[in-house]
Enzyme design. Structure first.
Site, mmCIF file in Angstrom:
data_model
loop_
_atom_site.group_PDB
_atom_site.id
_atom_site.type_symbol
_atom_site.label_atom_id
_atom_site.label_comp_id
_atom_site.label_asym_id
_atom_site.label_seq_id
_atom_site.Cartn_x
_atom_site.Cartn_y
_atom_site.Cartn_z
ATOM 1 N N ALA A 42 0.819 -1.228 0.000
ATOM 2 C CA ALA A 42 0.000 0.000 0.000
ATOM 3 C C ALA A 42 0.847 1.268 0.000
ATOM 4 C CB ALA A 42 -0.927 -0.006 1.217
ATOM 5 N N GLY A 47 -1.430 -0.389 -5.054
ATOM 6 C CA GLY A 47 -1.899 -0.600 -3.683
ATOM 7 C C GLY A 47 -2.189 0.711 -2.980
ATOM 8 N N TYR A 183 9.766 -14.062 -11.741
ATOM 9 C CA TYR A 183 8.528 -13.294 -11.525
ATOM 10 C C TYR A 183 7.322 -14.080 -12.010
ATOM 11 C CZ TYR A 183 5.104 -9.456 -12.049
ATOM 12 O OH TYR A 183 3.987 -8.660 -11.974
HETATM 13 N N1 LIG Z 1 2.915 -2.394 -12.871
HETATM 14 C C1 LIG Z 1 2.519 -3.333 -13.714
HETATM 15 O O1 LIG Z 1 2.702 -3.235 -14.953
HETATM 16 C C2 LIG Z 1 1.777 -4.539 -13.201
HETATM 17 C C3 LIG Z 1 1.136 -5.361 -14.142
HETATM 18 C C4 LIG Z 1 0.448 -6.475 -13.700
HETATM 19 C C5 LIG Z 1 0.396 -6.773 -12.345
HETATM 20 N N2 LIG Z 1 1.044 -5.966 -11.458
HETATM 21 C C6 LIG Z 1 0.995 -6.333 -10.043
HETATM 22 O O2 LIG Z 1 0.473 -5.245 -9.307
HETATM 23 C C7 LIG Z 1 0.963 -5.321 -7.964
HETATM 24 C C8 LIG Z 1 1.401 -3.940 -7.506
HETATM 25 O O3 LIG Z 1 2.496 -3.527 -8.292
HETATM 26 P P1 LIG Z 1 2.791 -1.996 -8.662
HETATM 27 O O4 LIG Z 1 2.862 -1.927 -10.133
HETATM 28 O O5 LIG Z 1 1.879 -1.092 -7.921
HETATM 29 O O6 LIG Z 1 4.283 -1.884 -8.127
HETATM 30 P P2 LIG Z 1 4.996 -0.867 -7.137
HETATM 31 O O7 LIG Z 1 4.564 0.513 -7.406
HETATM 32 O O8 LIG Z 1 6.424 -1.216 -7.220
HETATM 33 O O9 LIG Z 1 4.425 -1.297 -5.727
HETATM 34 C C9 LIG Z 1 4.768 -2.531 -5.168
HETATM 35 C C10 LIG Z 1 4.288 -2.548 -3.736
HETATM 36 O O10 LIG Z 1 4.692 -3.804 -3.154
HETATM 37 C C11 LIG Z 1 5.403 -3.524 -1.965
HETATM 38 N N3 LIG Z 1 6.466 -4.492 -1.703
HETATM 39 C C12 LIG Z 1 7.480 -4.833 -2.545
HETATM 40 N N4 LIG Z 1 8.308 -5.664 -1.910
HETATM 41 C C13 LIG Z 1 7.809 -5.843 -0.661
HETATM 42 C C14 LIG Z 1 8.245 -6.576 0.480
HETATM 43 N N5 LIG Z 1 9.380 -7.281 0.469
HETATM 44 N N6 LIG Z 1 7.478 -6.534 1.586
HETATM 45 C C15 LIG Z 1 6.343 -5.800 1.629
HETATM 46 N N7 LIG Z 1 5.889 -5.080 0.590
HETATM 47 C C16 LIG Z 1 6.622 -5.101 -0.525
HETATM 48 C C17 LIG Z 1 6.014 -2.145 -2.168
HETATM 49 O O11 LIG Z 1 6.241 -1.505 -0.921
HETATM 50 P P3 LIG Z 1 7.652 -1.276 -0.210
HETATM 51 O O12 LIG Z 1 8.686 -1.086 -1.273
HETATM 52 O O13 LIG Z 1 7.407 -0.064 0.632
HETATM 53 O O14 LIG Z 1 7.864 -2.484 0.614
HETATM 54 C C18 LIG Z 1 4.913 -1.440 -2.915
HETATM 55 O O15 LIG Z 1 3.978 -0.896 -2.028
HETATM 56 C C19 LIG Z 1 2.080 -6.368 -7.963
HETATM 57 O O16 LIG Z 1 1.600 -7.567 -7.397
HETATM 58 C C20 LIG Z 1 2.369 -6.580 -9.438
HETATM 59 O O17 LIG Z 1 2.830 -7.890 -9.710
HETATM 60 C C21 LIG Z 1 1.722 -4.850 -11.844
#
Ligand SMILES: NC(=O)c1ccc[n+]([C@@H]2O[C@H](COP(=O)([O-])OP(=O)(O)OC[C@H]3O[C@@H](n4cnc5c(N)ncnc54)[C@H](OP(=O)(O)O)[C@@H]3O)[C@@H](O)[C@H]2O)c1
Length: 285
Positions: A42, A47, A183
């Site tokens: 979040a 998130g 991944y």
């Molecule tokens: N962006 C895309 O193109 C895309 C496409 C399809 C699906 N998704 C999915 O969407 C979801 C969110 O991704 P996003 O694009 O919003 O990426 P993001 O902006 O990088 O956010 C990722 C979130 O996950 C948290 N996180 C990462 N490692 C963590 C850890 N070790 N412990 C706890 N929290 C952790 C991060 O928080 P902290 O760094 O503060 O821990 C951050 O809040 C993911 O599951 C991703 O696979 C993304």
């Protein structure tokens, strides 16, 4: 029908590929007010936007991630806007920390768990030979910890007729691409785990929703330069689809164009593999 949060201006192609979900704010408030929603990941991206939308709709939001300062800032902005939020710092790559969070879940009593935190790694195989930790950390963050948290939440979700929402990716339903092995495998593992568990949960009143997102413009995709000119959703748009699924309790959300792409993908395993191999042969060694 009132609309939520402001978004960046999409291109014409992006409008066509990713129409914005209209969310009825009154219905959302009626459904979410007073309910507790746990959102992992979040602190940034999708998130963060889910947490803000849920908070604005009157939910009590439990914000989970590592970056405590971001969680606290977002929680206090949600509170300033009249909502309720609690920052829960947790590293999903740390089994002990996840275990502590999981043991606290019965008291935190989430009605909805949004399993959104994710770690993506794009790295060629031959650059990964001494990096087994890439496999373990993607497995921990994208599969094992979400599973641990879901297991801990399930008794309460059954009691309260709750919901689990998995933020997944369209890629898990298509032919896998080179350079993304860790991944892809970890995202696919949780998708399969949850889909396998879903009938058992639904039979006991728990809704299970898999959200298959296309490319979303967050910091996750920022390091991949080749994505710069590819159409992508805005994180707010992705978040709207996720909160809309809390209203409908639907089984799955995916972009409208995914079924034909998935069908074509299912017929083209061999050509896809041959093409991918040809591209690999052209890569510098
Ligand atoms: N962006 C895309 O193109 C895309 C496409 C399809 C699906 N998704 C999915 O969407 C979801 C969110 O991704 P996003 O694009 O919003 O990426 P993001 O902006 O990088 O956010 C990722 C979130 O996950 C948290 N996180 C990462 N490692 C963590 C850890 N070790 N412990 C706890 N929290 C952790 C991060 O928080 P902290 O760094 O503060 O821990 C951050 O809040 C993911 O599951 C991703 O696979 C993304």
């Amino acid at each position: 029908m009132a609309m939520l949060a402001r978004m960046a201006v999409p291109t014409l192609l992006e409008r066509l590929l990713f129409p914005t979900a209209a969310v009825d704010t009154a219905a959302l408030r009626q459904t979410l007010a007073g309910r507790t929603i746990l959102v992992t990941g979040a602190s940034f991206g999708i998130g963060e936007q889910v947490a803000r939308l849920a908070g604005a709709a009157g939910a009590r939001v439990l914000l989970v991630a590592r970056t405590t300062s971001r969680l606290e800032a977002i929680a206090s902005e949600i509170a300033d806007a009249g909502g309720t939020a609690l920052a829960l710092s947790c590293d999903l790559n740390d089994a002990d920390a996840v275990d502590r969070l999981a043991r606290g879940l019965p008291d935190l009593a989430p009605d909805i768990v949004v399993s959104n935190a994710g770690k993506s790694i794009r790295r060629p195989l031959l650059q990964s030979l001494d990096r087994f930790h890439d496999v373990t950390r993607t497995a921990n963050i994208n599969f094992l910890s979400p599973t641990r948290l879901a297991l801990a939440a399930i008794p309460g979700l059954i009691e309260r007729g709750g919901q689990i929402v998995n933020v997944s990716a369209v890629n898990v339903l298509l032919q896998p691409a080179p350079n993304w092995a860790a991944y892809q495998a970890s995202k696919t593992a949780f998708d399969q785990w949850l889909r396998s568990a879903a009938p058992e949960l639904r039979a006991r009143g728990v809704a299970v929703t898999s959200v298959y997102l296309p490319l979303v413009r967050t910091r996750m995709i920022a390091p991949t330069r080749s994505y710069d000119d590819v159409p992508a959703m805005e994180p707010e748009q992705a978040a709207r689809h996720i909160v809309a699924a809390m209203l409908t309790r639907r089984r799955r959300w995916a972009p409208w164009w995914l079924p034909p792409v998935q069908f074509a993908s299912s017929l083209s395993r061999t050509p896809w593999e041959v093409l991918a191999e040809r591209r690999q042969r052209r890569e510098p060694r």
